[in-house]
Structure formats: structure tokens, C-alpha cells
Design a protein around this motif. Structure first.
Motif, mmCIF file in Angstrom:
data_model
loop_
_atom_site.group_PDB
_atom_site.id
_atom_site.type_symbol
_atom_site.label_atom_id
_atom_site.label_comp_id
_atom_site.label_asym_id
_atom_site.label_seq_id
_atom_site.Cartn_x
_atom_site.Cartn_y
_atom_site.Cartn_z
ATOM 1 N N PRO A 113 23.909 -5.081 14.785
ATOM 2 C CA PRO A 113 23.083 -3.882 14.975
ATOM 3 C C PRO A 113 22.761 -3.205 13.658
ATOM 4 N N GLY A 114 21.557 -2.648 13.588
ATOM 5 C CA GLY A 114 21.147 -1.881 12.419
ATOM 6 C C GLY A 114 20.852 -2.684 11.188
ATOM 7 N N SER A 115 20.815 -4.008 11.297
ATOM 8 C CA SER A 115 20.584 -4.831 10.114
ATOM 9 C C SER A 115 19.117 -4.867 9.715
ATOM 10 N N SER A 116 18.218 -4.561 10.640
ATOM 11 C CA SER A 116 16.789 -4.603 10.346
ATOM 12 C C SER A 116 16.061 -3.637 11.281
ATOM 13 N N GLN A 117 14.999 -3.045 10.766
ATOM 14 C CA GLN A 117 14.176 -2.154 11.584
ATOM 15 C C GLN A 117 13.040 -2.897 12.265
ATOM 16 N N LEU A 118 12.751 -4.101 11.813
ATOM 17 C CA LEU A 118 11.580 -4.815 12.305
ATOM 18 C C LEU A 118 11.929 -6.061 13.110
ATOM 19 N N ALA A 119 13.207 -6.368 13.224
ATOM 20 C CA ALA A 119 13.619 -7.535 13.991
ATOM 21 C C ALA A 119 15.054 -7.336 14.452
ATOM 22 N N LEU A 134 14.224 -6.720 19.756
ATOM 23 C CA LEU A 134 14.673 -6.782 21.136
ATOM 24 C C LEU A 134 15.392 -5.492 21.522
ATOM 25 N N LYS A 135 15.297 -5.140 22.791
ATOM 26 C CA LYS A 135 16.080 -4.031 23.303
ATOM 27 C C LYS A 135 17.562 -4.412 23.218
ATOM 28 N N PRO A 136 18.457 -3.435 23.011
ATOM 29 C CA PRO A 136 19.884 -3.764 22.837
ATOM 30 C C PRO A 136 20.462 -4.618 23.953
#
Length: 846
Positions: A763-769, A823-825
């Protein structure tokens, strides 16, 4: 005498079986009882053989080697000498020998036997060092006791007379064996007998003592040797074989037999024992060399003295009593570091560190007497440490390779855990990851050694060296070792006298010592969120500089699989980007289309025009950064075996269609190409080609690969197989399954059951993927299987970042939904679970 023939329930075979199954007796009592039982049996065989062969007096049965020491493990060889005085004829001796040897063989016991007179035994020993070592432990079993006693006396006299010549030969033999079998205290599957610090070295110490030239430090030595013998006994009983190698699959059972908690507790006990024997060996061999050196220097002085030519001081050569000062209270004498006569350890708490630092800087060993005196008399340091103590520790850590021996000397006498109490939890702690070549404590010291070579790259080398020593200190505690280590590092740094700001930097370095390499190899550096997250964690340019050097030192001290020019270039690229952010420059926006090089554009246009894949191979030099091509397109002739550069870039342009990533990965696997990094993205075509006919676009796959067996395939063959795979005429799944089936026909002798794959969302590793991380056992076609599993979920793979450490693969995939959004969580978690189930439940290619 008990009837020990093997013909009935009361015979040797039954008595031996009862003894080995007797749970109440183990360790030295069982080994001694087994030797006594065997003595009785062989004595009865000798008596019967003497009578049947018609031999009177003048024959004896002698146990040598381990049997001679009365140490019979359940599957030990029987080393036996039939000694005779030479008066019996050969046929009678042969009949006597057969009467003894054949029953032993019929029992299925390994037998090392010989028939000799005392003179023959001495002559063979003079030619064969191993025979001489065995005879040093000769013990009478039965027959003419005087014959055995005379042989023992003569052999010991020979050994002492020949020691100046034979001991260097024995030392060379020990060193060669250690190089061949490794160091027992660091091996995951150690050879308890042959590895350095094992039972052979313990036997060598007994031989040195028998020479009267030197003696090993006795404290703890017998106990250490006994623990190794106990482990060997349990290994023999659990496997039913005469093996000395403690394989991984046997360790839990052996641990249970010894009453230990688990395999780690077993290895730690073995490592501690091996460390005691290794240290005793180092100290004893140094003493042997000193004595032999002194003898060789004394003879010419004695000859000069007797000839009346000696001047004042007794002639030429170094004075054995000469002392050279190294530091306050510390001097050099006879090639070792000792305490000065005026030194007062009871009044000088910094003396242990000062002596250690002086020894390491001089590249000399710290004498056993000095270390023991320091251990017995030195006062504890005040908390926080005085500045001199901290400086001496840093000097010790910065001495390079010579730090290791000095540190081991301090550790052998308990001084390290007295200085750093948290060290006890990592001391001799095994590391199950095969990438690691050292125990935790030795890895920390080795990291400091590596860091010392990088100290000119940083503004605070003191912080670098201390961080190197502490970065894995949390491995002695449950949970994430980086998190636990941060807390310990704060306490230790304050304890040794660093100020609050330096304590914070050291804590950050320990907490994030894996951040750079994990981010560089598993995350997309073109994503601004990646760079910003690292910058936020590091906090400042000084810390980043230190973390960069610590990352390299840590990897180099781990093992050859943990660092390479390619991995170093990725870390350097990340550091450059983070440095820019810390300097106030904005991170590049990933939403801005990436610039396409001329070659990439050429490949994309050709792929669009031909409607099929187009590829190019480029060699990469160790010294070049990513993207710097060396030479033209790489397409060696098939069958060539010339040296391959460490990095080879493979560019593939292909019209956009489903399944490109797994198909391409499968083709590479068929050609035995190992994937080190991968990236997949759409390429913008020139405007004049951007027509309705090109609506599907072109995908560009950038790979960094290496040939599994040293030579690259032809580019034309790669393209042809890729074309066939895309049109369905090449069944990659079936081909990989065939290869896997072939591998399974030849299982590894000491195969390890690998843990199942694990797939998680980062989680939180990318804003676009969304980043899906896969950890699995590396295997041919693994990336192909992962790609197929992801494609089956319906997600789009935006890029892939592959990292392989030894047998472990850690791959990160940036994925989006059909609309290109993260993707949604909940959906991401479902995708990760589905991929994990696919990888766990399906064999390769299925």
C-alpha cells in the motif's frame, strides 16, 4: 568377560543394539560404554584367533584414532592395528587377522585395519602424517600389553623429536581442509568433523599438546568438543548412517534428540563450540610458530656463543624480550599485542578498547594472556562512555580486515557482550537465508570491515562504522528486525556517548538499512511517489549519503549474490533522484509521457509496420550505468561460449495484444535467460503513423537479462520463437512443463523444501498504480507463471521489477484496472490472493 560373540541374543550385536537404544545413557558415557563393549568383543576374537592360528605371545590388538580415545559414535569406523613382534609366520598372522576382521565385516561395521610390527608401524607413521596422528591415541585392547606400551613410548618419542618438521605439515593440512570444507561456525549444513573448528581440528590440538611445544587454551575446549561429538552421535542415530554432515532435513530431529528447542538452537550450540575450537587453534598455531621461530633464531646465536664470536646481547637476531610501544599501556612483543608492564586494567576502563584498536591498526593478533588479563581485571566503562572509548571503538571498526581477528579474541573472553550487552542475542545466531554466508554477529563485523573501505565517501565515517556494526542487531528479537534494531540502536548509541542528533541519525540508518536496495530493485523509480517516500524516510542529505554507503557495505558483507554492478547502478540512480528531491527539486511527474529514444522509436515503427515482434540485444559493461550501450546489437553466433557482460539489455517492441508479458517471459525462460529487471509500457508512434490502422498501439518491453550458462542465444532465434508464441504455434506452457519434468528426474541430494509463494499488496507505493509484490522460490519460467496468473485476473501490468537473491525471487508488478486506474483496496487484495493460489497450486507451466 561377557560373551560378546554375535551369534545369539547375548552376543555383541544384541548388546550393542540395547546400548544404542538405551535412552538413559548418552554422550560420553555411551561412547565409552560402546568402546568397552567393542573391546570385549574384539578381545574374545583375538583370543580365539591366537588359539586357532597357533600363535603364542607376541601379538596385541591396538585401538587407534577415535576408537583409541574411547570415543565410539554409533556409526564410527573401528580403527584397529594388529601388532606382532615378527616371530610368527605370515600364514599364521593372516589366519589370525581373518579371524578378527571377518566377524567385524559381517556385522556391517566399517573397519580401518592394519597388521604391522612396531618398527613397521613407526616407519609408516614417519611417511604418513595421518597414520602418525592415529597412533598418538593408541590404546591396548588385548594380547601382549608390553608390545603396545613399547609402541606408544616409541611413537610419542618420535613425534616429539620430529615435531619441528611435522607440525608445519599438520598446520598446512588443517588449513587446506578448512579451505575445502569451510568454517563450521558459519555453515548451514556443516561437516562436524572436517570443517574448520570441527573434530579434526580438536584432534590436531591434542597432537600439538603431545609434542610438548605448545598447548591449547583449555577453558571450554573439552566441553566444545564433547558437544560436537554428542551432535554426531545423534546424527548417526537419526540417519542410521556414518555421516558427518548435518543436513538441513536432519537438524530438527537431531535437536530433539539432544533436548534442544529447535534446529536454530542446535546450530547456535554447534557454532559456539566451533568458535571455541577455532579460536583455540588460532592461538595454539601462533604459539607453535613463535616457538619454532625462536628455536631457529637461537641455534645460530648459540653456535656463535660457543665459537666465542658473540657480541653484547648474544649475537644476531631479534631479542625475544624486545617490546615496541603501540599505545598507552599497550606494546608489541613477538608478533603479538600485549599489555605493558605498567598497564593497570583495574584503573583504566578504556584499556580493552585501546588495546584492541592498537592491535587492529597494527594488523597484529591480541595475545591470549592480554585478553584474559583484560577480561579478569578491567573495570566496566561508565555510561555514557567517555569520548576516548568511543573513538577507540571507531578506530577498531575502521581497521579493515584485521578487525575480525581482534574482535574474535575479545568475544572469546566475553568482553564484547560486556561492552555491548545487546550483542549476546545475535552472537552465533544462524541465518537461514542461503544468501547470507555468515552468522548474524560475524555479518555485522564483516559489514564494518566493508564500510571501512567506503569511509572516504562520507562526511561522518564514525556514524557509518557504528551503523554497520548495529544494522542487524534487531535480529535477536521477534518481529521486524529493522524496527527492533532502531530501538536498540538508540540505546546503544546513547550508551557509547553520541549526542542526540547523532543518535537520531544512527536510528534512522538502522531502521531503513534495507530501504534503498529494496526500493531500487522492486519499485518503479519513475513514479514520483517512490522517490518522495524515500526522501521522507531518510530526511536529509547527510543521512542519505551514509545510507548509500551502508547499503553497499551490507550487501557486500552478505554474499556474492547480494550485490552486483547492476544492483549498485540501480541504487545509485535512486540516490541521485532522492538527492534532487532533498535539494528542493520537484520529482518528475509520471503522468508526463516518458521520452522515447531513437532506437525505441525505430523498433516501435518496425513492429507496427510488420505486425510482429522486433527486438534488439545490447551488451552492458560492469562499469556502465543503465542505458549506456557498449557496441552494436549483440547477436553472437550460436554455440559461442565467450564471456558475457554482467548486464544485457533486451528491447522488444510488439503490437499491443493480451498476454505479451507472460509470453515474452516464457520465451526467455525457454532460452535459459535469467531476468534481472523488466519494464513494460506503451510507446508513442510518430504523428504521421498515428492513424486508425495503428489504434492498438505498440508495447515496448525492456529487459535486463543474463544467460544461465554463459552464452546468449541469437537474436533471430529469439524473435522467431516469440513470433510463434504470439500466434499460438509454440506451446510455451507445454515446453516449460517438459523441462520441469526433466528436472524432477534428478532431485538434489540435499534438497530443501522451499516455503510456499507469498503475494501481497504494497500500500502507498504508488499513486498511479497498485503494486503487487510476489516472493517465491526462483525457478525456470517463474516470471512467465506470474505473468499468466496476473493476466488471468484481468488487470493490466504497467511495469515489472524483478529481483533475485540466491534462490529467492522478489518481484513487484505495477498493475491497473482496464481504465488505467489503481485497483480498489479490496479488489487488490483479492487479486493478490488469486495469484498466490495459482502459484501455490499449480506446477510450472500448468
Amino acid at each position: 568377560m561377557t560373551d560378546t560373540t554375535d551369534s545369539g541374543p547375548g552376543g555383541y550385536a544384541a548388546a550393542r543394539l540395547r546400548l544404542l537404544q538405551e535412552g538413559s545413557r548418552s554422550g560420553p558415557p555411551r561412547r565409552s560404554a560402546l568402546a568397552d563393549l567393542t573391546d570385549q568383543w574384539l578381545a574374545a576374537l583375538l583370543t580365539g584367533g591366537v588359539e586357532s592360528a597357533g600363535i603364542g605371545r607376541g601379538a596385541a590388538l591396538v585401538a587407534v584414532g577415535g576408537y583409541g580415545r574411547g570415543e565410539l559414535s554409533p556409526r564410527s569406523d573401528l580403527d584397529v592395528l594388529l601388532l606382532h613382534d615378527g616371530t610368527a609366520d605370515r600364514s599364521a598372522l593372516a589366519a589370525l587377522a581373518d579371524h578378527i576382521w571377518y566377524p567385524v565385516w559381517d556385522m556391517g561395521l566399517a573397519l580401518d585395519h592394519s597388521v604391522r610390527t612396531p618398527d613397521e608401524a613407526r616407519g609408516t607413521a614417519a611417511e604418513d602424517l595421518k597414520v602418525q596422528l592415529g597412533l598418538l591415541d593408541a590404546r591396548h585392547i588385548a594380547g601382549d600389553a608390553a608390545l603396545t606400551a613399547d609402541l606408544r613410548t616409541a611413537v610419542l618419542a618420535d613425534w616429539r623429536a620430529q615435531a619441528p618438521r611435522r607440525l608445519p605439515e599438520l598446520h598446512a593440512l588443517c588449513q587446506e581442509r578448512g579451505e575445502r570444507h569451510g568454517e563450521l561456525q558459519f555453515l548451514l549444513e556443516p561437516d562436524l568433523k572436517e570443517a574448520r573448528g570441527g573434530l579434526r581440528d580438536a584432534t590436531a590440538l591434542r597432537a600439538i599438546a603431545a609434542s610438548w611445544l605448545a598447548d591449547a587454551p583449555r577453558e571450554g575446549l573439552d566441553e566444545a568438543r564433547g558437544r560436537l561429538l554428542d551432535a554426531r552421535d545423534a546424527l548417526h542415530l537419526s540417519t542410521g548412517r556414518a555421516t558427518e554432515r548435518l543436513a538441513l532435513q536432519e537438524q530438527d530431529q537431531v535437536a530433539g534428540a539432544l533436548g534442544l528447542l529447535d534446529a536454530d538452537a542446535l546450530l547456535r550450540q554447534i557454532y559456539e563450540s566451533a568458535r571455541i575450537i577455532s579460536y583455540a587453534s588460532d592461538v595454539t598455531w601462533r604459539e607453535v610458530e613463535r616457538v619454532l621461530r625462536a628455536r631457529s633464531a637461537t641455534r645460530p646465536r648459540l653456535r656463535a656463543l660457543l665459537g666465542g664470536r658473540a657480541g653484547r646481547g648474544g649475537g644476531s637476531g631479534p631479542d625475544a624480550g624486545e617490546r615496541s610501544p603501540l599505545a598507552e599501556g599497550v606494546v608489541e612483543q613477538d608478533g603479538e599485542v600485549v599489555l605493558a608492564r605498567t598497564a593497570r586494567p583495574d584503573r583504566d576502563p578504556v584499556l580493552p578498547l585501546r588495546a584492541a584498536a592498537a592491535a587492529a591498526q597494527a594488523g597484529l593478533p591480541l595475545s591470549l594472556h592480554a585478553v584474559r588479563r583484560l577480561s579478569a581485571a578491567a573495570r566496566p566503562l561508565p555510561v555514557p562512555w567517555p569520548p576516548e572509548a568511543r573513538e577507540q571503538l571507531i578506530t577498531l571498526l575502521g581497521a579493515g580486515e584485521s578487525t575480525v581477528g581482534v574482535w574474535e579474541a575479545l568475544e572469546a573472553e566475553g568482553l564484547i557482550t560486556r561492552l555491548l550487552p545487546d550483542w549476546e542475542r545475535v552472537r552465533c545466531r544462524p541465518q537461514r537465508n542461503p544468501v547470507h554466508r555468515w552468522t548474524v554477529d560475524r555479518h555485522l563485523v564483516e559489514t564494518a570491515v566493508r564500510a571501512s573501505a567506503l569511509s572516504r565517501r562520507v562526511g561522518r565515517p564514525d556514524l557509518l562504522l557504528v551503523a554497520a556494526l548495529l544494522h542487524d542487531i534487531g535480529k535477536g528479537w521477534p518481529g521486524d528486525h529493522s524496527v527492533a534494531g532502531e530501538t536498540i540502536a538508540r540505546d546503544v548509541a546513547a550508551r557509547i556517548g553520541f549526542d542526540r542528533a547523532d543518535v537520531a541519525v544512527l536510528a534512522t540508518l538502522v531502521r531503513h538499512h534495507l530501504l534503498l536496495v529494496e526500493t531500487a530493485t522492486r519499485r518503479d523509480l519513475d513514479d514520483p511517489a517512490t522517490v518522495r517516500s524515500v526522501a521522507e524516510a531518510v530526511g536529509g542529505a547527510t543521512t542519505l549519503e551514509l545510507l548509500h554507503a551502508l547499503t553497499e557495505a551490507d550487501a557486500l558483507a552478505t554474499g556474492p549474490a547480494a550485490w552486483s554492478a547492476w544492483r549498485g547502478s540501480l541504487v545509485a540512480d535512486l540516490v541521485k533522484r532522492v538527492s534532487a528531491v532533498l535539494a528542493g527539486e520537484p520529482a518528475d511527474d509520471w503522468s508526463t509521457p516518458q521520452r522515447t529514444t531513437a532506437e525505441q522509436e525505430r523498433l516501435a515503427v518496425e513492429a507496427w509496420r510488420t505486425g510482429g515482434p522486433v527486438l534488439a540485444l545490447h551488451a552492458r559493461s560492469e562499469a556502465l550505468a543503465p542505458g549506456d550501450a557498449r557496441g552494436p546489437e549483440w547477436a553472437p553466433e550460436e554455440g559461442t561460449t565467450g564471456p558475457e557482460p554482467i548486464g544485457v539489455e533486451l528491447l522488444i517492441a510488439v503490437p499491443d495484444q493480451p498476454g505479451v508479458l507472460p509470453i515474452a517471459a516464457g520465451v526467455l525462460a525457454l532460452h535459459r535467460l535469467t531476468v534481472r529487471a523488466a519494464d513494460l509500457r506503451a510507446v508513442d508512434l510518430p504523428k504521421e503513423l498515428d492513424t486508425a490502422g495503428a489504434a492498438d498501439g505498440v508495447l515496448l518491453l525492456s529487459w535486463r537479462v543474463a544467460a544461465e550458462y554463459g552464452s546468449l542465444p541469437q537474436a533471430a532465434r529469439l524473435r522467431n520463437d516469440l513470433l510463434r508464441a504470439l500466434d499460438g504455434s509454440l506451446d510455451i506452457v507445454a515446453r516449460l512443463a517438459e523441462r520441469e519434468a526433466a528436472y524432477r528426474k534428478y532431485p538434489r541430494r540435499h534438497g530443501v523444501h522451499a516455503p510456499p509463494p507469498r503475494v501481497t499488496v504494497a500500500p502507498g507505493s504508488s499513486q498511479l498504480a497498485t503494486v503487487i509484490e510476489v516472493r517465491a522460490q526462483d525457478a525456470p519460467g517463474l516470471l512467465h507463471r506470474i505473468g499468466r496468473a496476473l493476466e488471468a485476473t484481468g488487470v493490466a501490468v504497467r511495469s515489472a521489477h524483478v529481483s533475485t537473491l540466491g534462490a529467492n525471487a522478489v518481484d513487484a508488478f505495477y498493475v491497473t484496472d482496464a481504465s488505467g486506474a489503481p485497483l480498489k483496496p479490496l479488489h487488490a487484495t483479492e487479486i493478490a490472493q488469486q495469484v498466490e493460489q495459482t502459484l501455490t497450486g499449480s506446477p510450472p507451466g500448468q
